[in-house]
Design an enzyme around this catalytic site. Structure first.
Site, PDB file in Angstrom:
ATOM      1  N   SER A  63      42.525  44.524  33.962  1.00 20.34           N
ATOM      2  CA  SER A  63      42.320  43.241  34.643  1.00 20.34           C
ATOM      3  C   SER A  63      42.105  42.042  33.739  1.00 20.34           C
ATOM      4  O   SER A  63      42.168  40.911  34.197  1.00 20.34           O
ATOM      5  CB  SER A  63      41.132  43.341  35.597  1.00 20.34           C
ATOM      6  N   LYS A  96      34.871  34.669  35.298  1.00 18.82           N
ATOM      7  CA  LYS A  96      35.422  35.237  36.529  1.00 18.82           C
ATOM      8  C   LYS A  96      34.335  35.195  37.594  1.00 18.82           C
ATOM      9  O   LYS A  96      33.140  35.349  37.282  1.00 18.82           O
ATOM     10  CB  LYS A  96      35.836  36.679  36.217  1.00 18.82           C
ATOM     11  N   SER A 111      43.172  41.389  37.734  1.00 17.56           N
ATOM     12  CA  SER A 111      42.474  40.573  38.698  1.00 17.56           C
ATOM     13  C   SER A 111      41.820  39.328  38.077  1.00 17.56           C
ATOM     14  O   SER A 111      41.420  38.430  38.789  1.00 17.56           O
ATOM     15  CB  SER A 111      41.393  41.410  39.393  1.00 17.56           C
TER      16      SER A 111
END
Ligand SMILES: [Zn+2]
Lengths: 486, 490
Positions: free
Chosen positions: B178, B79, B154
Site C-alpha cells: 500500500s 494517511k 491504498s
C-alpha cells in the site's frame, strides 16, 4: 439407582496487580465512577495496541508453581471473538492452546480424607466490562436501555481449570477453599467471592452405571461458597430425579437463583458458539525462560499444606488445630511469633484458637489488625506456664492489653498481677485475713466438727477469690491446712 | 522561495539557516494544497491550525538558537489512518467520519519530535483495503502524472501529495504494498521498512502481522531522514523491535555497491509484465552491475506461486478480527436497532463500504471452524515457507531486484469491474509483508507518455539501512523523480 457425582471447576482469580493486563489503567475500580479507569487501549480505540503487564505474568507463574503446573516458555495469546456491549474489541484476549501453566494438581482434604485434584491448566486473560441495567433488580429483562461500565474491562484474570476429579459438593468446596488459601498465601489474589475477585463456574454431571460420563451441566452466577454447596446439592438432586423418571438431561448452562434456591436454564449448548480463536499478533509471545521461573520459585513462601504438616510435627498440635492456624499466613506467623517469645506451642495454639479468636470475632477484626504484639502475648502465656500467673489473671491481663492498648508490663500492673504468683508469706497473710473474717468456720474446724471438710473448702474458696487466682490451689490447700493445724 | 522544488533535507537546512521560516514553508504547502488539490483530491483534511502552531514552535526554537530536529520545519502529510489528536481521522470510511482521536500515533509524535510539521491528512482506500484509492468516502484521488489514471492505493493520497509537490514527505501504511505500489504509480520513492522497525501504535490496523508504516518521498536521502525519525523502539508497541538502529542517513551518504551481491528474480513470466517495467528492472540491474555489484540469478518458486493467496488468507482473517471493534457503540457510525444484535448489524452494514464488507466477510469465513483448518492454517505454514525461501536467498545475496507492479498505473474505474485482477496485481508487493522484509520502490524515469516506471529492491529483515544504500546507488544513476509542477498540474 446410585450414580457417581462428577464435578469440574473453572475458577477465575483476579490478579493483584496495580494496573490492568494490557494497559496502564488502575485496577482499583470498585466504587470508582463508571468509565474513569479507562484509556484508548482498554476501550479499543482504533490504533491502540495491548502491552502485556509483566507483573500479571509473574503472578500467574507463581500461582502455577503453587499448583505444581509446568510453566511453558513462549506461550502466546489468542483472540476470542464475540460481539457484546461489554467487550470493546469484540474479542477477548485470552490464552487458548498455549496456556502459560499446564497440568498440575492440588491436594485437598474433604470429609476427613485427603484427595488429589488434577488440573488441566492455568491461563491468563482479560476481564470484560460490566453492563448496568436500570431496573429495580438490576436484571436485563424489562430494561428500556442498558449502560456499560468499562472500568473492569481489561482487569487481569487467571483462569484455573480443573479436571473433573471431584465427587461431592464437600470436595468442591474444599478445592475452592484450598485455591483461595493458596492465592492469598502467594499474594496473587484477594480471592474474595463477594467482590468478584474469585469467581467459580461449576460443571456437574452424573456418571452412568458403566462409568461413562453423563450429560454435563454448567452452573454460573454463584457468588458464595454456601451458594455453591446449595447449587450443587440442588443440581445433583435434580439430575438424579430427571434420570430416575426416565428423562433425558440436556447439555446446558444453568444459572443459580439464590433466593429461590433453584438452578434455571440459561441457554442450551446445542448451537455451540464459534469463537473464531485467532493468534493475537499484536502481542509477542511471553518469555518464561527456566531461569525466570526458577527465580520466582525461589522467592515463593512456604506452601500452606507444608506449613500445616510442619506445625503438627514441630509443635505437636492436632491436624485440626494446625489447619486452623495455617488457614491464613498471618495467623500462622502470629502463632510462630508466640512460640518464639517463650509460649509453649500447645498452649499458644490454645490461646490463639480460644482467646485471640474470640476477640477478633467480637471485634470483626483480622489478625493483621490485632493490636497486641505477639511477643508480649507470648511472654504472658509463658508466665502462666511457669505458674507466675493463673489462667484467669492472664485473660484479664490480655483484656487490658487489648482494650486499653497497654503494654504487658502496664497491663500486669493494672490487674494487680505485677508481682506474679503469691509467695508463701503473702499467702499466709491472706489466709490470716480470712481467718479473722470467718472466726466461726475456723472454730468449727479446730473443734473437729468439720467432718466432711466443707468448712475448710469454703475457706479455701475465699482465699482463692481474694487472691484472684494468683495463688496455686495446691499450695493454698497445703498452707491452709498447716495454719489450721497450729 | 519555490518550496515545491526543495527536498525535505533542503527545507530543514533552510529553516535552520534562517533562509526562510517553518511558518513560510507550512503556509506555502497549505496554500498550494488549497489551490491545486481540487484536481487530485489527495488531502482530505487540512491541519492548518495545528501546522501553524507546530511551525511557529520550530521558528521560535531556531530563534532561540536551540537544536531543532533533522526535519525542522518540513511540511508533511499522513494517511488518514494515522491517529492525530483532535484532528478528524476517518480511514476513508463513513464508519469513522467525524471521529477525533484522543491521541497521536507514535509515528506522528516522532515526526513532530524531528521537527516536521503536519499539514494534512491524505486520502486512502477505505480502511486501507484497495489499490486504487477509489473507495474513499471522500471520493477518489487522481494520479498527478495522469489524472485519467489511479494513483494506486491504498496510500494513494500520500503518494499523490508528494508527486504533486505539495509536501516533500508523506507517510502511509503498507499491508501488502500500500505504500510502494502508489509510489510506483505516482512516480515517487516509497519504502516499507522491516516489520518491527517502526511503531504501529496509533495506526488504525488492517492486519496486525503485516502492517508497517512507510514513507513516500521525493528521493532516497529524504527517505533516510524519515527512517531516522521513525525507526525506534516504542513501549506502546511490543512488536516494534528494541534493537539499536544503524544510521540510515550515513548509509545513504556513503552509498556503494562494491563487493555487494545483488540477486535478480527469475522464474516469472516477463511477458505478463508491462514492457516499460521489465525494461526498468533490467536497467536497474545494469546500474548495479556498473556500480560494481556481482549480479546473480535467483528464483523464489514457492513465493511466486503462493504469495497472493497466502497474503489474502492472512490479511483478511486478521482484518475481520481487527475491524470487529467498529460496532457503533463507543465511536464511529451508529445506527439504532431493535436490540443489540440489530444495532451491530445496521451500524456495520451502513458504516462500511462494499470492499470492506467483502473483505470482512471473507476474513470471517476464513477464521470459522473448518475453513480455519483448511485455509488459514495452511496459509500460515506457506507463510513460513516463503520466509524460509528468502532466508536462503539472503544467505547468497545482499539484496533482490524485481518488478514492483506488473502494470503501469491503471486507468480509472478499471478495477471496479474486476476485483480479482486487482488482487493479482499484488504478486510482487505482498511477499515483503509476509516475510517481514524491507522493500523499496525506486523510480527509474517515465515512459514517453509520462507514466512512471520503477523497480523493487528487497533486503533481509532489518537490513533497511543497507537497502537504502543500494537504492541510493540506483537513484544516483537514474535521477530522482521531479514532482509535477503547479502549472502542469493545474
Ligand atoms: Zn486502560
Amino acid at each position: 439407582m446410585s450414580r457417581n457425582v462428577v464435578i469440574g471447576l473453572e475458577i477465575h482469580l483476579q490478579l493483584k496487580t496495580k494496573t490492568k493486563l494490557f494497559c496502564g489503567c488502575s485496577t482499583d475500580y470498585i466504587g470508582a465512577t463508571p468509565n474513569t479507569n479507562v484509556c484508548p487501549i482498554c476501550l479499543a480505540v482504533p490504533g491502540s495496541l495491548p502491552v502485556i503487564n509483566d507483573h500479571a505474568v509473574d503472578l500467574a507463574v507463581k500461582m502455577g508453581l503453587g499448583l505444581h503446573c509446568d510453566i511453558k516458555d513462549k506461550t502466546r495469546f489468542h483472540r476470542k471473538h464475540y460481539f457484546y456491549a461489554d467487550l470493546p474489541k469484540a474479542y477477548q484476549i485470552t490464552q487458548y492452546e498455549h496456556a502459560i501453566a499446564q497440568g498440575g494438581y492440588l491436594d485437598i482434604v474433604a470429609d476427613g480424607k485427603e484427595k488429589r485434584v488434577h488440573l488441566d491448566h492455568l491461563h491468563l486473560e482479560e476481564d470484560a466490562g460490566k453492563l448496568v441495567h436500570p431496573t429495580s433488580d438490576g436484571r436485563l429483562s424489562g430494561a428500556a436501555y442498558s449502560l456499560v461500565d468499562y472500568n473492569r474491562g481489561g482487569m487481569p484474570l487467571s483462569e484455573i481449570v480443573s479436571m473433573p476429579d471431584m465427587n461431592s459438593p464437600a470436595e468442591a468446596i474444599a478445592y475452592i477453599t484450598q485455591i483461595r488459601q493458596l492465592a492469598r498465601y502467594l499474594e496473587v489474589s484477594d480471592g474474595e467471592m463477594e467482590s468478584g475477585s474469585l469467581r467459580v463456574d461449576v460443571n456437574v454431571s452424573l456418571s452412568n452405571a458403566d462409568g461413562s460420563l453423563g450429560t454435563r451441566v454448567e452452573l454460573k452466577n454463584i457468588n458464595s461458597l454456601k451458594s455453591i454447596e446449595r447449587a450443587l446439592e440442588y443440581e445433583i438432586a435434580r439430575q438424579n430425579r430427571v434420570l430416575d423418571e426416565g428423562g433425558q438431561l440436556v447439555q446446558e448452562t444453568r444459572l443459580w437463583d439464590d433466593a429461590a434456591g433453584v438452578t434455571r436454564s440459561m441457554r442450551s449448548k446445542e448451537g455451540a458458539r464459534d469463537y473464531r480463536y485467532y493468534a493475537e499478533m499484536d502481542l509477542a509471545p511471553i518469555d518464561a525462560k527456566p531461569d525466570y521461573v526458577e527465580k520466582i520459585r525461589a522467592a515463593m513462601p512456604e506452601m500452606p499444606w507444608d506449613k500445616r504438616a510442619r506445625f503438627t510435627e514441630q509443635y505437636g498440635i492436632s491436624f485440626e488445630e494446625s489447619q486452623q492456624l495455617t488457614e491464613q499466613r498471618e495467623t500462622a506467623d502470629y502463632f510462630e511469633a508466640l512460640v518464639a517469645s517463650g509460649a509453649p506451642a500447645v498452649k499458644a495454639a490454645n490461646w490463639m484458637r480460644m482467646e485471640v479468636q474470640r476477640i477478633l470475632r467480637d471485634a470483626g477484626m483480622e489478625i493483621t489488625d490485632f493490636p497486641v504484639a505477639a511477643k508480649e502475648l507470648g511472654s504472658l502465656i509463658a508466665k502462666v506456664e511457669s505458674r507466675d500467673l493463673s489462667n484467669t489473671q492472664a485473660k484479664d491481663v490480655l483484656g487490658a492489653m487489648y482494650d486499653g492498648g497497654l503494654s504487658l508490663d502496664a497491663a500486669l500492673k493494672k490487674c494487680g498481677a505485677a508481682g506474679g504468683r503469691l509467695t508463701a508469706e503473702a499467702l499466709c497473710a491472706v489466709i490470716s485475713k480470712i481467718f479473722a473474717e470467718q472466726p466461726g468456720a475456723v472454730e468449727t474446724i479446730k473443734n473437729g466438727a468439720d467432718k466432711k471438710g466443707a468448712k475448710q473448702k469454703f475457706l479455701q474458696g475465699l482465699v482463692m477469690r481474694e487472691t484472684r487466682g494468683s495463688a496455686d490451689p495446691t499450695e493454698v490447700a497445703k498452707t491452709l491446712a498447716e495454719m489450721l493445724a497450729k | 522561495m519555490d518550496f515545491q522544488k526543495l527536498s525535505a533535507r533542503e527545507i530543514a537546512a533552510g529553516v535552520k539557516a534562517g533562509k526562510f521560516t517553518a511558518v513560510e514553508a507550512a503556509r506555502d504547502a497549505i496554500e498550494r494544497i488549497k489551490k491545486y488539490d481540487k484536481k487530485y483530491n489527495s488531502i482530505v483534511t487540512l491541519c492548518e491550525e495545528r501546522a501553524m502552531a507546530e511551525a511557529e514552535a520550530i521558528d521560535a526554537a531556531v530563534a532561540r538558537g536551540e537544536e531543532t530536529g533533522p526535519l525542522a520545519g518540513v511540511p508533511y502529510a499522513v494517511k488518514d489512518n494515522f491517529c492525530t489528536q483532535a484532528i478528524e481521522t476517518t480511514c476513508g470510511s463513513k464508519m469513522l467520519k467525524g471521529w477525533l482521536p484522543p491521541y497521536d500515533a507514535t509515528a506522528v509524535k516522532n515526526m513532530k519530535e524531528a521537527g516536521a510539521v503536519l499539514v494534512g491528512k491524505a486520502n486512502m482506500d477505505e480502511f486501507a483495503m484497495g489499490s486504487t484509492t477509489e473507495s474513499s468516502v471522500f471520493g477518489p484521488t487522481l494520479n498527478p502524472r495522469d489524472t485519467g489514471r489511479v494513483p494506486g492505493g491504498s496510500s494513494g493520497g500520500s503518494a499523490a501529495a508528494v508527486a504533486a509537490g505539495f509536501v516533500p514527505i508523506a507517510l502511509g501504511s503498507d499491508t501488502g504494498g500500500s505504500v510502494r505500489q502508489p509510489a510506483a504509480f505516482c512516480g515517487v520513492q516509497g519504502m516499507k521498512p522491516s516489520y518491527g522497525q517502526i511503531s504501529r501504535y496509533g495506526i488504525v490496523a488492517y492486519a496486525s502481522s503485516l502492517d508497517q508504516v512507510g514513507g513516500l518521498t521525493k528521493n532516497i536521502a529524504d527517505m533516510a531522514l524519515v527512517m531516522e525519525a521513525l525507526a525506534k523502539p516504542d513501549d506502546n508497541d511490543t512488536t516494534c523491535d528494541a534493537y539499536e538502529r544503524p544510521s540510515f542517513t550515513a548509509a545513504v551518504s556513503g552509498a556503494s555497491l562494491a563487493g555487494k551481491k545483488i540477486a535478480v528474480l527469475t522464474g516469472y513470466d516477463r511477458d505478463s509484465i508491462d514492457k516499460p517495467l521489465v525494461e526498468a528492472a533490467d536497467r536497474a540491474v545494469e546500474i548495479c552491475r556498473a556500480a560494481g555489484a556481482e549480479i546473480i540469478e535467483a528464483s523464489l518458486p514457492v513465493t511466486m506461486e503462493h504469495t497472493v493467496a497466502c497474503y489474502y488468507m492472512v490479511a483478511l482473517g486478521d482484518a475481520s478480527s481487527k475491524l470487529a471493534c467498529y460496532d457503533g457503540m463507543r465511536y464511529g457510525h451508529h445506527e439504532d436497532g431493535k436490540n443489540l444484535s440489530e444495532m451491530y448489524k445496521r451500524s456495520r452494514m451502513e458504516g462500511f463500504g462494499e470492499e470492506v464488507r467483502r473483505r470482512i466477510l471473507v476474513g470471517t469465513c476464513i477464521l470459522t471452524r473448518g475453513y480455519y483448518e483448511n485455509y488459514f492454517v495452511p496459509a500460515t505454514k506457506v507463510r513460513q515457507l516463503i520466509s524460509n525461501e528468502f532466508k536462503e536467498l539472503f544467505k547468497k545475496a545482499d539484496a533482490l531486484i524485481c518488478p514492483i507492479v506488473p502494470a503501469l498505473a491503471y486507468k480509472r474505474g478499471l478495477v471496479e469491474e474486476d476485483p480479482v485482477r486487482m488482487y493479482l496485481g499484488d504478486v510482487f508487493t505482498t511477499m515483503a509483508n509476509l516475510a517481514g522484509l524491507p522493500s523499496v520502490s525506486i523510480n527509474l524515469g517515465f515512459t514517453p507518455e509520462g507514466l512512471p516506471t520503477c523497480v523493487q529492491m528487497l533486503a533481509p529483515r532489518f537490513g533497511d539501512a543497507e537497502l537504502l544504500s543500494c537504492a541510493a546507488v540506483i537513484e544516483n544513476a537514474a535521477g530522482a523523480p521531479e514532482p509535477v509542477t503547479e502549472k502542469e498540474g493545474c
